[in-house]
Design a protein around this motif. Sequence first.
Motif, PDB file in Angstrom:
ATOM      1  N   THR A  33       0.869  -1.168   0.000  1.00  0.00           N
ATOM      2  CA  THR A  33       0.000   0.000   0.000  1.00  0.00           C
ATOM      3  C   THR A  33       0.904   1.215   0.000  1.00  0.00           C
ATOM      4  O   THR A  33       1.847   1.292   0.792  1.00  0.00           O
ATOM      5  N   CYS A  34       0.631   2.148  -0.900  1.00  0.00           N
ATOM      6  CA  CYS A  34       1.465   3.343  -1.026  1.00  0.00           C
ATOM      7  C   CYS A  34       0.609   4.591  -0.895  1.00  0.00           C
ATOM      8  O   CYS A  34      -0.554   4.611  -1.288  1.00  0.00           O
ATOM      9  N   VAL A  35       1.216   5.629  -0.346  1.00  0.00           N
ATOM     10  CA  VAL A  35       0.597   6.946  -0.281  1.00  0.00           C
ATOM     11  C   VAL A  35       1.272   7.801  -1.345  1.00  0.00           C
ATOM     12  O   VAL A  35       2.498   7.924  -1.362  1.00  0.00           O
ATOM     13  N   LEU A  36       0.481   8.343  -2.256  1.00  0.00           N
ATOM     14  CA  LEU A  36       1.020   9.168  -3.333  1.00  0.00           C
ATOM     15  C   LEU A  36       1.569  10.471  -2.767  1.00  0.00           C
ATOM     16  O   LEU A  36       0.873  11.206  -2.075  1.00  0.00           O
ATOM     17  N   ILE A  37       2.844  10.747  -3.072  1.00  0.00           N
ATOM     18  CA  ILE A  37       3.501  11.978  -2.642  1.00  0.00           C
ATOM     19  C   ILE A  37       3.612  12.950  -3.814  1.00  0.00           C
ATOM     20  O   ILE A  37       3.375  14.142  -3.685  1.00  0.00           O
ATOM     21  N   GLY A  90       5.869   7.450  -4.161  1.00  0.00           N
ATOM     22  CA  GLY A  90       5.040   7.106  -3.013  1.00  0.00           C
ATOM     23  C   GLY A  90       5.818   6.588  -1.830  1.00  0.00           C
ATOM     24  O   GLY A  90       6.913   6.040  -1.971  1.00  0.00           O
ATOM     25  N   GLN A  91       5.231   6.765  -0.667  1.00  0.00           N
ATOM     26  CA  GLN A  91       5.736   6.150   0.556  1.00  0.00           C
ATOM     27  C   GLN A  91       4.973   4.841   0.679  1.00  0.00           C
ATOM     28  O   GLN A  91       3.743   4.843   0.777  1.00  0.00           O
ATOM     29  N   CYS A  92       5.684   3.728   0.637  1.00  0.00           N
ATOM     30  CA  CYS A  92       5.046   2.423   0.487  1.00  0.00           C
ATOM     31  C   CYS A  92       5.311   1.516   1.684  1.00  0.00           C
ATOM     32  O   CYS A  92       6.386   1.552   2.284  1.00  0.00           O
ATOM     33  N   PHE A  93       4.301   0.698   1.972  1.00  0.00           N
ATOM     34  CA  PHE A  93       4.310  -0.135   3.171  1.00  0.00           C
ATOM     35  C   PHE A  93       3.956  -1.582   2.863  1.00  0.00           C
ATOM     36  O   PHE A  93       3.063  -1.847   2.047  1.00  0.00           O
ATOM     37  N   LEU A  94       4.638  -2.499   3.536  1.00  0.00           N
ATOM     38  CA  LEU A  94       4.316  -3.916   3.478  1.00  0.00           C
ATOM     39  C   LEU A  94       3.044  -4.165   4.296  1.00  0.00           C
ATOM     40  O   LEU A  94       2.636  -3.304   5.081  1.00  0.00           O
ATOM     41  N   PRO A  95       2.430  -5.335   4.158  1.00  0.00           N
ATOM     42  CA  PRO A  95       1.202  -5.627   4.914  1.00  0.00           C
ATOM     43  C   PRO A  95       1.355  -5.492   6.437  1.00  0.00           C
ATOM     44  O   PRO A  95       0.403  -5.159   7.131  1.00  0.00           O
ATOM     45  N   ASN A  96       2.566  -5.706   6.955  1.00  0.00           N
ATOM     46  CA  ASN A  96       2.788  -5.579   8.406  1.00  0.00           C
ATOM     47  C   ASN A  96       3.037  -4.132   8.843  1.00  0.00           C
ATOM     48  O   ASN A  96       3.322  -3.861  10.000  1.00  0.00           O
ATOM     49  N   GLY A  97       2.931  -3.185   7.878  1.00  0.00           N
ATOM     50  CA  GLY A  97       3.120  -1.771   8.190  1.00  0.00           C
ATOM     51  C   GLY A  97       4.539  -1.269   8.033  1.00  0.00           C
ATOM     52  O   GLY A  97       4.799  -0.078   8.200  1.00  0.00           O
TER      53      GLY A  97
END
Length: 146
Positions: A98-102, A112-119
């Motif tokens: 999951t990524c947040v568009l920057i 984007g700032q991107c995260f694995l399922p565990n955060g």
Amino acid sequence: MNRLSRYMADLADTGVSRGVTFAAVWTMCLAAALAPTAANAEEFSGTVTRVTDGDTFHLSGVGPSIRVWGLDAPERDERGGSAATKAMRGLIDGQPLTCVLIDIDRYQRLVGQCFLPNGQDIAEAMISMGVATEYCRYSRGFYGNC
């Protein structure tokens, strides 16, 4: 319409994407699927289909490549580039992110700032592994390494 949807629509309007019809359909699907979690946050997600190098990859269902915000990894042909690419593959290849568009950069990549399922933040993980550094010009010290 959020910024990512407008960007994809603009690509469709100018015929920059693989096909105007594909881009238009993809834009509508993406706009319907995106649900911002905060007032100005736009998220996108998918499974990693390809790792280009230590700070760029592709997600299923997302047309442009993704550039990891706040991360500076050596290019593949530079010293340490192979190690950074290998580390990124080991960390995210085949994983749902999951990524947040920057931003959208000059190469039309989604930043984007991107995260694995565990955060876990993938930029922070790459910096911690020592295969990449914080891109202080853009992160302004977010990871505490500037």
